[in-house]
Design an enzyme around this catalytic site. Structure first.
Site, mmCIF file in Angstrom:
data_model
loop_
_atom_site.group_PDB
_atom_site.id
_atom_site.type_symbol
_atom_site.label_atom_id
_atom_site.label_comp_id
_atom_site.label_asym_id
_atom_site.label_seq_id
_atom_site.Cartn_x
_atom_site.Cartn_y
_atom_site.Cartn_z
ATOM 1 N N HIS A 79 0.813 -1.220 0.000
ATOM 2 C CA HIS A 79 0.000 0.000 0.000
ATOM 3 C C HIS A 79 0.845 1.267 0.000
ATOM 4 C CE1 HIS A 79 -2.376 -3.055 2.345
ATOM 5 N NE2 HIS A 79 -3.227 -2.762 1.380
ATOM 6 N N HIS A 81 0.993 4.780 1.743
ATOM 7 C CA HIS A 81 0.509 5.348 3.002
ATOM 8 C C HIS A 81 0.631 6.868 2.971
ATOM 9 C CE1 HIS A 81 -0.138 1.756 5.692
ATOM 10 N NE2 HIS A 81 0.293 1.212 4.564
ATOM 11 N N HIS A 97 -3.439 4.262 5.242
ATOM 12 C CA HIS A 97 -3.426 4.199 3.773
ATOM 13 C C HIS A 97 -3.702 5.584 3.196
ATOM 14 C CE1 HIS A 97 -4.550 -0.348 3.447
ATOM 15 N NE2 HIS A 97 -3.470 -0.127 4.163
ATOM 16 N N HIS A 105 -11.788 0.897 1.550
ATOM 17 C CA HIS A 105 -10.673 0.025 1.185
ATOM 18 C C HIS A 105 -11.182 -1.070 0.258
ATOM 19 C CE1 HIS A 105 -7.022 -2.299 1.485
ATOM 20 N NE2 HIS A 105 -7.741 -3.351 1.832
ATOM 21 N N HIS A 155 3.461 -5.270 3.775
ATOM 22 C CA HIS A 155 2.960 -5.871 5.010
ATOM 23 C C HIS A 155 3.325 -7.351 5.094
ATOM 24 C CE1 HIS A 155 0.363 -2.459 6.236
ATOM 25 N NE2 HIS A 155 0.278 -2.245 4.934
ATOM 26 N N ARG A 172 4.033 -4.060 9.370
ATOM 27 C CA ARG A 172 4.746 -3.501 8.221
ATOM 28 C C ARG A 172 6.175 -4.039 8.220
ATOM 29 N NH1 ARG A 172 1.997 2.536 8.782
ATOM 30 N NH2 ARG A 172 -0.068 1.673 9.186
#
Length: 181
Positions: A79, A81, A97, A105, A155, A172
């Site tokens: 993703h 962020h 995000h 999402h 992630h 993460r």
């Protein structure tokens, strides 16, 4: 003594032809509207690292790269962020995000999703994930939806594409900042 003009300077003619061909090739290769790179570094206690490149042409962004040090044979959430800050050591300083349009999402390229929702990464048996996709959601151009100077996170777990607002992708494991290149 008279020389044939077609044989007197063959090297000059050859060099001239090469220059013309190089000029044609340079004109034929489109220059990207913008490009950026994120150098991913492992978060504390992890080994994932890699490089991701973003190249914008028109309304499309080509995303390519490679991430190493992932759990072999596993899927990993991926993703953009909201903050370009990896200083915390665990990637949490990047915030949530990137979602400037306040969209639910979801899965990149399928229905409603955040600007920051990217296709999950699939690591091979050696823990390497190759990245190569085109997006019409991402932009490097200035504006509220630009991903420039935002965080890029890999992630530990797969994205379920349902859990709001993050997809339940777990900790993460790698963090980078998307910077103009």
């Amino acid at each position: 003594m008279s020389q044939n003009p077609h044989t007197a300077f063959p090297l000059v003619r050859t060099l001239g032809a090469v220059a013309v061909l190089l000029g044609l090739v340079a004109c034929a290769a489109p220059r990207p509207d913008a490009s950026a790179t994120a150098n991913l570094q492992a978060t504390r206690g992890n080994t994932a690292s890699g490089t991701v490149r973003f190249v914008q042409n028109g309304d499309k962004v080509q995303v390519t790269g490679e991430v190493k040090g992932l759990k072999p044979g596993a899927e990993h959430g991926f993703h953009v962020h909201e903050k370009g800050d990896c200083s915390s050591g665990d990637g949490m300083s990047t915030g949530g995000h990137f979602n400037p349009t306040t969209t639910a999402h979801g899965q990149h390229g399928q229905g409603a999703h955040h600007v920051g929702d990217l296709p999950s990464l699939m690591a091979d048996a050696q823990g390497v994930a190759k990245i190569d996709f085109t997006s019409t959601t991402l932009t490097l151009k200035p504006g509220t939806t630009s991903i420039m100077d935002k965080g890029l996170i890999v992630h530990r777990d797969p994205d379920d594409y349902k859990t709001q607002p993050t997809g339940n992708s777990g900790p993460r494991v790698a963090c980078g900042v998307i910077r103009a290149s």
